[in-house]
Design an enzyme around this catalytic site. Structure first.
Site, mmCIF file in Angstrom:
data_model
loop_
_atom_site.group_PDB
_atom_site.id
_atom_site.type_symbol
_atom_site.label_atom_id
_atom_site.label_comp_id
_atom_site.label_asym_id
_atom_site.label_seq_id
_atom_site.Cartn_x
_atom_site.Cartn_y
_atom_site.Cartn_z
ATOM 1 N N LYS A 49 0.887 -1.167 0.000
ATOM 2 C CA LYS A 49 0.000 0.000 0.000
ATOM 3 C C LYS A 49 0.934 1.228 0.000
ATOM 4 O O LYS A 49 2.004 1.203 0.629
ATOM 5 C CB LYS A 49 -0.870 -0.064 1.264
ATOM 6 C CG LYS A 49 -1.793 1.106 1.464
ATOM 7 C CD LYS A 49 -3.085 0.988 0.700
ATOM 8 C CE LYS A 49 -3.880 2.290 0.791
ATOM 9 N NZ LYS A 49 -4.766 2.498 -0.335
ATOM 10 N N CYS A 142 -2.773 8.173 -8.122
ATOM 11 C CA CYS A 142 -4.010 8.092 -7.336
ATOM 12 C C CYS A 142 -4.907 9.271 -7.731
ATOM 13 O O CYS A 142 -4.496 10.426 -7.634
ATOM 14 C CB CYS A 142 -3.680 8.146 -5.841
ATOM 15 S SG CYS A 142 -5.159 8.108 -4.840
ATOM 16 N N LYS A 180 4.223 4.352 -11.710
ATOM 17 C CA LYS A 180 2.832 3.915 -11.903
ATOM 18 C C LYS A 180 2.003 5.088 -12.427
ATOM 19 O O LYS A 180 1.874 6.123 -11.767
ATOM 20 C CB LYS A 180 2.246 3.386 -10.594
ATOM 21 C CG LYS A 180 0.829 2.849 -10.773
ATOM 22 C CD LYS A 180 0.392 2.051 -9.571
ATOM 23 C CE LYS A 180 -1.021 1.546 -9.684
ATOM 24 N NZ LYS A 180 -1.455 0.851 -8.481
HETATM 25 C C1 LIG Z 1 -9.380 0.182 -2.409
HETATM 26 C C2 LIG Z 1 -8.242 0.503 -3.332
HETATM 27 C C3 LIG Z 1 -7.093 1.106 -2.815
HETATM 28 C C4 LIG Z 1 -6.029 1.406 -3.669
HETATM 29 N N1 LIG Z 1 -4.897 1.967 -3.139
HETATM 30 C C5 LIG Z 1 -3.836 2.219 -3.938
HETATM 31 C C6 LIG Z 1 -2.623 2.731 -3.397
HETATM 32 O O1 LIG Z 1 -2.482 2.958 -2.201
HETATM 33 N N2 LIG Z 1 -1.596 2.957 -4.259
HETATM 34 C C7 LIG Z 1 -1.686 2.698 -5.605
HETATM 35 O O2 LIG Z 1 -0.706 2.907 -6.338
HETATM 36 N N3 LIG Z 1 -2.820 2.184 -6.131
HETATM 37 C C8 LIG Z 1 -3.885 1.940 -5.338
HETATM 38 N N4 LIG Z 1 -5.023 1.385 -5.876
HETATM 39 C C9 LIG Z 1 -5.083 1.079 -7.320
HETATM 40 C C10 LIG Z 1 -4.732 -0.392 -7.605
HETATM 41 O O3 LIG Z 1 -3.411 -0.680 -7.226
HETATM 42 C C11 LIG Z 1 -4.884 -0.712 -9.116
HETATM 43 O O4 LIG Z 1 -4.014 0.118 -9.849
HETATM 44 C C12 LIG Z 1 -6.311 -0.513 -9.641
HETATM 45 O O5 LIG Z 1 -7.253 -0.853 -8.670
HETATM 46 C C13 LIG Z 1 -6.577 -1.315 -10.924
HETATM 47 O O6 LIG Z 1 -6.437 -2.702 -10.738
HETATM 48 P P1 LIG Z 1 -7.715 -3.697 -10.396
HETATM 49 O O7 LIG Z 1 -8.751 -3.455 -11.426
HETATM 50 O O8 LIG Z 1 -7.113 -5.072 -10.377
HETATM 51 O O9 LIG Z 1 -8.186 -3.280 -9.046
HETATM 52 C C14 LIG Z 1 -6.107 1.088 -5.055
HETATM 53 C C15 LIG Z 1 -7.266 0.481 -5.553
HETATM 54 C C16 LIG Z 1 -8.323 0.181 -4.721
HETATM 55 C C17 LIG Z 1 -9.542 -0.482 -5.286
#
Ligand SMILES: Cc1cc2nc3c(=O)[nH]c(=O)nc-3n(C[C@H](O)[C@H](O)[C@H](O)COP(=O)(O)O)c2cc1C
Ligand code: SF4
Ligand code: SF4
Length: 407
Positions: A49, A142, A180
Site C-alpha cells: 500500500k 491516485c 505507476k
Molecule cells: C481500495 C483501493 C485502494 C487502492 N490503493 C492504492 C494505493 O495505495 N496505491 C496505488 O498505487 N494504487 C492503489 N489502488 C489502485 C490499484 O493498485 C490498481 O491500480 C487498480 O485498482 C486497478 O487494478 P484492479 O482493477 O485489479 O483493481 C487502489 C485500488 C483500490 C480499489
C-alpha cells in the site's frame, strides 16, 4: 503446486519470480499480515500500500467504497476514495525487512508517495531500499484526495513533473524504479516517455479511472455517501479492463522498459491478454478484495494450461504477441466482410433480442419465422451487433463469400 508450474517462472528487473502474478498496491497489501498470507497462497510478489512520509497527514473517510453490480449481483466495477497507507515509515521498514527474511524468493516492491520536496521522495526511497525492498513503485496516479494536495495523479498528469520526480528518486535509488501511471490523461504515451526519459526502469499501468459510480435517487447524493456528501473516486475491477489493455498496448508501443499491467484482471485469460499486449507481469487488486488471495491458484493453473496448449515456452514467449495485430483504422482490411449465421440454433430460446437490436440499431435484416432466426443477407451489413446481444451464443460471424459496399 500449481502456482509454481515451470511454464510460469519468469523474472523482472533481474528478480526471479515463481509466476507473473503480483498484488497491486492497495488494501490487500496494507499490512505485513496481509502480504504474508498472500505469499503463503502463492503470489509471486506484492506492491505495498502506498507509503507516505510521516510528515504527510492522511485521514480516511467511511464508507469509502461503492460497487457497481451486474444483474446477477457480481461486482463488475468498484469505486474507492481510499487514501494512501496510514501506517508510519517505521512500520513499513520493519514489514519489508521481515517479509524479505521470511520470503526471500518473493518480490517486495515499496510503493511511495512524497510531497513537493525532493528530500521527502529521496528519504522514503532510501529507507525502503535499506529495509530490503526489491524495487520502488512511484505512485503518480491516485486520482482522488491526493491530487488536491498536488501529488498522486496531479504528478502523472504533468509530464514535466513526472520526469522531475522520477529523476529525484533515480538519483538515490539503488533498486529499480517503477513509475505507476494514471489513465486519466489524454495520451498515456506522453507520460510514459517522460518517465523513461528520466530513467524509470519500468512502467506500471493502470491506476484507477476517475469516476462517479452512481447517485442515490432518494437523497440525490452521489456514492459513496460520506456523511451526506461524496467526492470523485477511482474506478477499478472488470469494467476498467478495456482501458487498462489499451494503456498497456500504447505504452508497449512507445517505450522498451518492462510493464506491470493491471486493471480488471479477474481470470487467467485477462492476465494472458495483458501479457499478449506487452506486459511482463500483472498486478491484481479488486478481484482479490472481492474474492480473496486464493484466486492466485486458478489464475496460475489456467495460465499454465493455456501456455502449454499453445506451445509457448513461458510467459515471455507470449509477451507482446498481440501487438503486431494492432493497426491504424485506415490500415484495416476492407476486402473481407462477415455475415451472421445461427450456428448453434438448437440453443436459441427465441428471446428476440437479436431481432430488436438489428431492427433498431442495425439494418433490419433479422426476422423470426418457423420458430427460427432468419437473416436477410441482402440487407445485412455485417456489423455483428446481433452476435454481441445474443445471450445464448447462438450467432456466429463467418467470412462472406460475396461482399458489398458497407452503407
Ligand atoms: C481500495 C483501493 C485502494 C487502492 N490503493 C492504492 C494505493 O495505495 N496505491 C496505488 O498505487 N494504487 C492503489 N489502488 C489502485 C490499484 O493498485 C490498481 O491500480 C487498480 O485498482 C486497478 O487494478 P484492479 O482493477 O485489479 O483493481 C487502489 C485500488 C483500490 C480499489
Ligand atoms: S450483422 Fe448487423 S446487420 Fe447483419 S443481421 Fe446482425 S445486426 Fe443485422
Ligand atoms: S438473441 Fe440469440 S437466443 Fe435470442 S432469438 Fe436471437 S439467436 Fe435466439
Amino acid at each position: 503446486m500449481s502456482v509454481r508450474h515451470p511454464l510460469l517462472k519468469t523474472s523482472i528487473h533481474g528478480f526471479p519470480l515463481i509466476n507473473p502474478f503480483l498484488l497491486a498496491s492497495a488494501s490487500p497489501t496494507a499490512s505485513a499480515d496481509l502480504i504474508r498470507r498472500a505469499f503463503l497462497q502463492g503470489w509471486a510478489g506484492a506492491v505495498t500500500k502506498t507509503i507516505k512520509p510521516d510528515s504527510m497527514a492522511v485521514s480516511d473517510v467511511s464508507p469509502r467504497f461503492h460497487g457497481w453490480r451486474d444483474s446477477a449481483g457480481a461486482v463488475v466495477g468498484f469505486e474507492n476514495i481510499e487514501l494512501v497507507s496510514k501506517r508510519d515509515e517505521a512500520y513499513w521498514v520493519k514489514t519489508i525487512a521481515d517479509l524479505k527474511t521470511e520470503f526471500p524468493d518473493r518480490m517486495v516492491i515499496a510503493s511511495l508517495m512524497g510531497d513537493s520536496r525532493p528530500a521527502s521522495w529521496r528519504n522514503l526511497a532510501c529507507r525502503m531500499v535499506e529495509a530490503g525492498a526489491d524495487a520502488l513503485e512511484l505512485n503518480f496516479s491516485c486520482p482522488h484526495g491526493m491530487p488536491e494536495k498536488g501529488v498522486g495523479a496531479a504528478i502523472g498528469q504533468d509530464p514535466a513533473i513526472t520526469a522531475r520526480i522520477t529523476g529525484w528518486v533515480k538519483d538515490v535509488a539503488r533498486k529499480p524504479v517503477i513509475v505507476k501511471l494514471t489513465p486519466n490523461v489524454t495520451d498515456i504515451r506522453v507520460t510514459a516517455l517522460a518517465a523513461v526519459g528520466a530513467g524509470a526502469d519500468a512502467i506500471a499501468a493502470i491506476n484507477t479511472v476517475e469516476s462517479i459510480t452512481g447517485v442515490d435517487l432518494d437523497t440525490l447524493q452521489p456514492y459513496p455517501l460520506v456523511g451526506g456528501r461524496s467526492a470523485y473516486g477511482g474506478y477499478s475491477g472488470a469494467g476498467v479492463k478495456p482501458i487498462g489493455l489499451k494503456a498497456v498496448a500504447q505504452i508497449a508501443g512507445a517505450v522498451s522498459v518492462p510493464i506491470h499491467g493491471m486493471g480488471g484482471i479477474r481470470t487467467w485469460s485477462d492476465a494472458a491478454e495483458y501479457l499478449s499486449l506487452g506486459a511482463s507481469v500483472v498486478q491484481v487488486c479488486t478481484e482479490v478484495m472481492v474474492s480473496g488471495f486464493s484466486i492466485v491458484k486458478p489464475l496460475a493453473e489456467g495460465l499454465a494450461c493455456y501456455l502449454d496448449k499453445k506451445h509457448f515456452f513461458g510467459t515471455e514467449d507470449l509477451r507482446g504477441r498481440a501487438l503486431a495485430k494492432l493497426s491504424s483504422h485506415e490500415g484495416l482490411d476492407r476486402s473481407t466482410q462477415v455475415r451472421p449465421s445461427a450456428a448453434r440454433h438448437e440453443d436459441c430460446v427465441l428471446c428476440g433480442k437479436c431481432l430488436v437490436a438489428c431492427r433498431d440499431g442495425g439494418y433490419q435484416a433479422i426476422s423470426i419465422r418457423d420458430r427460427r432466426v432468419q437473416f436477410d443477407l441482402e440487407k445485412c451489413d455485417g456489423c455483428s451487433l446481433c452476435r454481441v446481444v445474443c445471450p445464448e451464443g447462438v450467432i456466429e460471424m463467418n467470412i462472406a463469400t460475396e461482399t458489398k459496399e458497407i452503407s
